[in-house]
Each structure stands twice: as structure tokens, then as C-alpha cells.
Design a protein around this motif. Sequence first.
Motif, PDB file in Angstrom:
ATOM      1  N   GLY A 163      18.895  79.889  27.627  1.00  0.00           N
ATOM      2  CA  GLY A 163      18.526  78.558  27.094  1.00  0.00           C
ATOM      3  C   GLY A 163      18.124  78.458  25.621  1.00  0.00           C
ATOM      4  O   GLY A 163      19.039  77.588  25.009  1.00  0.00           O
TER       5      GLY A 163
ATOM      6  N   GLN B 153      21.639  78.873  23.859  1.00  0.00           N
ATOM      7  CA  GLN B 153      22.418  77.658  24.043  1.00  0.00           C
ATOM      8  C   GLN B 153      22.021  76.643  23.004  1.00  0.00           C
ATOM      9  O   GLN B 153      22.634  75.858  22.362  1.00  0.00           O
ATOM     10  CB  GLN B 153      22.397  77.146  25.682  1.00  0.00           C
ATOM     11  CG  GLN B 153      23.297  76.215  25.811  1.00  0.00           C
ATOM     12  CD  GLN B 153      24.784  76.765  25.952  1.00  0.00           C
ATOM     13  OE1 GLN B 153      25.106  77.853  25.491  1.00  0.00           O
ATOM     14  NE2 GLN B 153      25.826  75.833  25.707  1.00  0.00           N
TER      15      GLN B 153
ATOM     16  N   THR C  72      23.429  77.513  19.753  1.00  0.00           N
ATOM     17  CA  THR C  72      24.905  77.214  19.828  1.00  0.00           C
ATOM     18  C   THR C  72      25.157  75.671  19.522  1.00  0.00           C
ATOM     19  O   THR C  72      25.985  75.599  18.815  1.00  0.00           O
ATOM     20  CB  THR C  72      25.614  77.819  21.143  1.00  0.00           C
ATOM     21  OG1 THR C  72      25.075  79.126  21.351  1.00  0.00           O
ATOM     22  CG2 THR C  72      27.004  77.743  21.068  1.00  0.00           C
ATOM     23  N   ALA C  73      24.237  74.959  20.189  1.00  0.00           N
ATOM     24  CA  ALA C  73      24.602  73.335  19.787  1.00  0.00           C
ATOM     25  C   ALA C  73      24.510  73.159  18.633  1.00  0.00           C
ATOM     26  O   ALA C  73      24.977  72.279  18.176  1.00  0.00           O
ATOM     27  CB  ALA C  73      23.609  72.743  20.994  1.00  0.00           C
ATOM     28  N   ARG C  74      23.628  73.954  17.643  1.00  0.00           N
ATOM     29  CA  ARG C  74      23.305  73.648  16.472  1.00  0.00           C
ATOM     30  C   ARG C  74      24.324  74.443  15.501  1.00  0.00           C
ATOM     31  O   ARG C  74      24.255  74.396  14.200  1.00  0.00           O
ATOM     32  CB  ARG C  74      21.917  73.861  15.962  1.00  0.00           C
ATOM     33  CG  ARG C  74      20.943  73.035  16.401  1.00  0.00           C
ATOM     34  CD  ARG C  74      20.896  71.540  15.695  1.00  0.00           C
ATOM     35  NE  ARG C  74      20.101  70.662  16.411  1.00  0.00           N
ATOM     36  CZ  ARG C  74      18.824  70.724  16.568  1.00  0.00           C
ATOM     37  NH1 ARG C  74      18.043  71.214  16.089  1.00  0.00           N
ATOM     38  NH2 ARG C  74      18.247  69.628  17.152  1.00  0.00           N
ATOM     39  N   GLY C  75      25.219  75.272  16.033  1.00  0.00           N
ATOM     40  CA  GLY C  75      26.017  76.229  15.385  1.00  0.00           C
ATOM     41  C   GLY C  75      25.074  77.244  14.564  1.00  0.00           C
ATOM     42  O   GLY C  75      25.725  77.759  13.571  1.00  0.00           O
TER      43      GLY C  75
ATOM     44  N   GLU D 290      24.172  80.122  16.507  1.00  0.00           N
ATOM     45  CA  GLU D 290      24.201  81.341  17.473  1.00  0.00           C
ATOM     46  C   GLU D 290      24.499  82.649  16.439  1.00  0.00           C
ATOM     47  O   GLU D 290      25.506  82.436  15.461  1.00  0.00           O
ATOM     48  CB  GLU D 290      24.988  81.365  18.429  1.00  0.00           C
ATOM     49  CG  GLU D 290      26.539  81.316  18.190  1.00  0.00           C
ATOM     50  CD  GLU D 290      27.276  79.957  17.637  1.00  0.00           C
ATOM     51  OE1 GLU D 290      26.216  79.181  17.138  1.00  0.00           O
ATOM     52  OE2 GLU D 290      28.438  79.817  17.965  1.00  0.00           O
TER      53      GLU D 290
END
Lengths: 390, 339
Positions: A284, A287, A290-293, A295
Motif C-alpha cells: 500500500g 502504491q 507510485t501515485a505521486r511518482g 517510487e
Amino acid sequence: MRIKKFVAAALAVTMGLLVLVGCTETMADVEQEAQETQETQEDADEVVVADVDYDWANFTIDPSLIPQEKLDTTVYLAVSVRGLENPYYITIVDGVEMFTAFLDSIGQQYELQLLDSGGSNDVEINNMRQFLARAGENAIIYADANESATVPALASAVEGAGALLATVWNRPEDVGPDAFNDNWVIHTTADNQTAGRETAIALFESMGGEGQVFVVEGMLGNTAAIDRLVGFEEALEQFPGIEVAAQGTANWDTSEALRLVETWLTATPDVGGIWCANDSMATGALQALTARGLEGTVGVTGIDANEDIVEAVKNGLVVATYSSNAYAQGSFSFAVLYAVWAGLIEIDELPSEFRDFFTVGILVLEGNAEEYMGTAPDFDFTRIFDFKAD
Amino acid sequence: MAKVKQTQMTITEEFAAKVKLEYKREKLMKWAPVLVLVGMIVIFAIQLGAAFISPLNIVSILNQWSIPLIVALGLTFVIMIGSIDLSIDGSVGMTGSIAAVLVLNSQNSNNLGVWGLVIAILCGVFVGFIIGLIHVKLKIPSFMVSFAFMNICAGIGLLSYGGRPPTIQDEWLVALPRASFIGIPVLVWIAIFIMFICLYIQECTPFGRHIYAVGTDETIPRSVGINVDRVKVMVFTLAGFCFGVAGVVGAIRLGQGQIAIGTNLMFPAQAAVVIGGTSLSGGKGGVVNTIVGTLIMTVLFNGLTMMNVSGNVKNGIQGVIILVAVALTVKRGAAIISK
């Protein structure tokens, strides 16, 4: 009408009396059990002193010593777990199947059964009773108890049937297998504190020893969650440059961790790392990044070595995870139980440090992730204490 | 004669005044949830300052709002007809799992793309339809049927991926959680789209009016020839559709299919619907109430998390706010019970 009322009243009184009688009996049972337990404890203590020299760490099952009569008797293996929705339990079962392959290889008759409690203590104990009613003294059971509190009930049920029990992770602080009875053979647990500490150190080192971190805790009040956090805090003391920006529980759950980290990221966008108490929550957290770039730029660690997180470790998106070596936990516990069942080990002679111990874990980093994923473990189940940590 | 007429007038006047008073009180009650929401936002904005109302946080509130909203919308209609649907945790988890298993993923060789998502949603629709059908035809209370289906769906969901959660690898699905349109994430747009569909159904279709009628007193629509059973089955089917969409959105958002997508959605959804002012006894409330109710729950969670309130305290505060919100709207419920 009046007759009905009288009948009802009479019934109520009878039931009340029955309940009282039931209670008295139960109380007597409990007292008796407590007394017996105490006696067993005294016995066990004496024996441990007598056999302290034997090299138990290298104890080996010699199949030629198992009587043919035992090999022809069906041994009933039960794996009692909380629920099969967690990949961890699937790995446990895979490991147990490796052990049953070993039983096949030595010609032992067996039957394997999964007992799924669905997270309910009652179901867990009822499952166990039903299984014991069928399998009797030829039952050997690996139980990942729902809660510490259910362990004594399980152990008593197993004792009543003359079967053998190995528990893992949870047990009450003050009750251990060697003091309880001869049917509760071993209790093992992966060293959560080490897991928490080592993943935290890996995270802090990846941050260069400086910066802010988020702490995603496991379920509040859960033993594993507490121990892992203690490990984290130990590591934190060694790194004065690290500061905790936010801390909270996501109840071991992926979606909750996603929500939590998503929110924290808005308050602390320049966080350096995220320590998670298990891999489901790390999924989680990853993820949310990742949604904020973010990662790969913000380090994440988990514990448990779930497949997707190990893959992410390999790809450099996650710093580290810690494997409690689920393949070994179930299978080697059964190996010990089997050795006792087959008469190769006299339970009285087994010293207490071989009845309650930490099992070996593996810190998975980018360097060894591929190796960890690629190799299905190849265990030698004759060396039953190979999964014990030093 | 004149005297009688005067008395009649008085009765009519009295009645009109009473209606007016009740209308006024009802209007006040209607705005209570909105007041709670606004009050909460003001308190959090004062406490947390700019961080709370920053565009980044608003986006994350919207993100966290989307799935509870879709679920609660489906549930709203069910509650409006006076029934309940407890299948949420299972059916949302199941559809999410099925979606992830059918698109390109880490556990098998399936690659159905959009069709995988459609099939998953249809599974949700089917489950909803069956729940409605069993409830209506076998006359089993909806909470029993849906509770059974919660377990059935959880089982199917688990079986679909065999315990090892599939990670979604389809490129555009992986990119979807990051995609946004005029600053709002695409997944939130999906929720908003569903919201408008539900609003349209409620306001502009005969079916929407039938839902209110069935919820208020099912003998009335039955006596004018409305097929009440059909309305009920359709309501559960619509709920199944919403849960299906929520599951698919959940899987895309997590990037992974697992039964836990649905875990702990049910009671917050029920709470959100009731907080919004939809009465559990049916016939009152609606989509707009649910929008407010879910916003209250989401903003509350977000604000408390940002304030770094510890887990135990957070649960406690959430409980208190739920109680306050329900207490503010309870008069309406009392009126119904006394009717």
C-alpha cells in the motif's frame, strides 16, 4: 395460560440449576488441570537437568529406527491457521507439503488436513476438537493460534486426546510448552524484534542515516506488531539523524496503508523512507508513492517477504523485507512432532531451549532478492532442529 | 352551520401550521449533516493550516473518498427500501480479485484488458441480482441473504487467486492511478460518474420514485400496480453494480487484487449513509445525503491522520462524531416511528 407460565418457570429453574452444576464441574476440572500442570512442570524440570549434555542441535531422524508398525499407522497432520487469504499461510502449506513428500519417501502413511479458523477463536478450538475426535493420539498439529489466549485451550484439548501440538508466533507470556504438558511439544516464533531492527537499519542506511521517516505499524496490541516496533525503535536509537515524521497503524491492511501514507505524504512530501511492519502494508505504501511518482526515490521496507515485495526489492523499488522463512516454520515443526510421535525422542528428555525458540529468518535486500525468489528451498527434514536460530 | 364551518377552518389552519412547523424542523435536520461537515473542515483548517486545504491534500481526500462513495451509493438505495446489504466486504473483495486475475497480471497468463474489468463488474451485478431474487422469492430477510453472500463472495474471491495476490501488470491500468483530468484523478472521476448515474436514477426515473414509495410503505405502490418485488431485485442489482465498480476501482488503486480490498468497507458505508440522513427504516434520504455522509467520514479520517492522532484515539473520535451526526438527524427517524 397459568399452566404454561408454571411450566415455563419450572423449565427456567431447571435450566438455571443445570448451568450451576455445569459451572461447578468446570471449576473442578480447571483446578485439577492446574494441579496436573504443576506436577508436569516439576517433572520436566528434573529431566532437563539430567540430559543437558546431549547434542540436540544435531539430532537426526534415522528412518531405519522407526518401527514398521508406526510407518503403517496413519499419522494425521493438521495445519490450523487464521485464514488462507494471506499469502504467508499458503507458503506455510507449501512447506508442509514438502514435509509430506519426505514422509512419502520414508514410506510413512499420513493424512493432511487444513483447519481454517477464519479469525475466530471459537471456530479454531471447535475445529481442533473435531479433528482430534477423529485422529486421536495419532494427530500431530501445527497451530498458528488466533490469539495468545487460545493457546492453553488448544494445548489442553490436544492433551485430552493424547495428540501432539506445535504452536507458532502467539503464546501467553507466562505459559510455555515445557511447563504446560508433554503434548504441547514446541513453540517457535520468528524473531520479530530482529526483523524490525534489521529492516529499519537497512532503510536508514539507504537514506544515508539522515531524514524523516513514516512508521506504519501493525495491528495495535498484536504481539508481532509490538515486537517489530520495538526492533524499529532499537534501530532508531542508533541513528540520531533519523526523525519520525508520522506514525500510525494500518492494521496489517494494504488499503489502509495506502490511505495513511497518501495522507501523510501531503503533510510531509519530502519524507526519506517508510518503514512498514509487514509487506501487505508495504504494498500500500509503495502504491501511494507510485501515485505521486515517488517510487524508488523514497525507500520502503516491509517484513514477511511477500512475492510482490520481493520482486519490488529486486527492482530497487523497495529497500528490504524480512522473511520469517514460512517454508521452514510449518514443515520443521512437523518434523519435530513426527520424531516425537515415532518414538525417536522422549519428550521428557528434550531441554526447554529446544521446546521454545526463535527460528532463522532471512533479510532480503536487492543483492539477494533474485536468489531468494529463484531457489525453492531444499530442506533436509531428518535434521529437525535446522530451523532453530542460534 | 357557520359555527361548524369555522371549526373546520381552524382544523385546516392548525394542520397547515403543523405541517409548516414540521417542514421547518425537517429542513433544519436536512442541513445538520452539512453543518457537521463544514464545522469539521473549519476546525481542521484552523488546526492544520494551509496543509489541510492544499491542492495535494484535497486530491488525496478525493482519492480516499472515491471507493467509500461508490459503495455507499449502492447501499443507499438498499437502505431506502428499508433493507440492508451486508455482502459489501465480500462482493467488493471478490470483484477486485476477479478483475486483477483477468487482466495482465503476475500470477497467470490472462490478458483480457477492459473486458476483464467488465466481467468483474458483471460478477458483482450478478451477485446483487441473486441476493435480491432470493430475498424476494424465498422471503428471507435481506441481512441474512447478504450476510451469506458476504462469505460466499469472500470464498470465491480467495479461490480466484489461490491465496497469492496477483499484481496488475497491464500498462494502462498501472498508469491509471496516476492519471488525472483537470487536476482530479481519473479514479475519482469514475466515482463522480457513478454518483451522477445514481442521482439521475433517483431524480429522473420512475424507478427512483418507486424506491421511495416501496421504502415508505410497500402496500401503497403494490395497490397501484407497481411490481414491488421487481423494484427490490433491481435495487439489489444496482447495489451489486456499485460494489462491482468499487472492487475494480479498488484493485486498480492498489495495483493488486486481494480480498482485503473489501475488508472493513461495510460498517463505515452504513455509517456514512445514516450520518448523511438516510433513515434505516426506509423511504427517506437519498444520494445527496450519502455524498455528504461519505465526505464526513473521509474528511474526518484524513484530518485526524494529518494531526497524527494515535489509532485508538482516532477510533474513539470517529465513534463520537458518528454518534453526534446521527443524534442531530435522529428526530426525523422518531417522526417516522411515531407515524
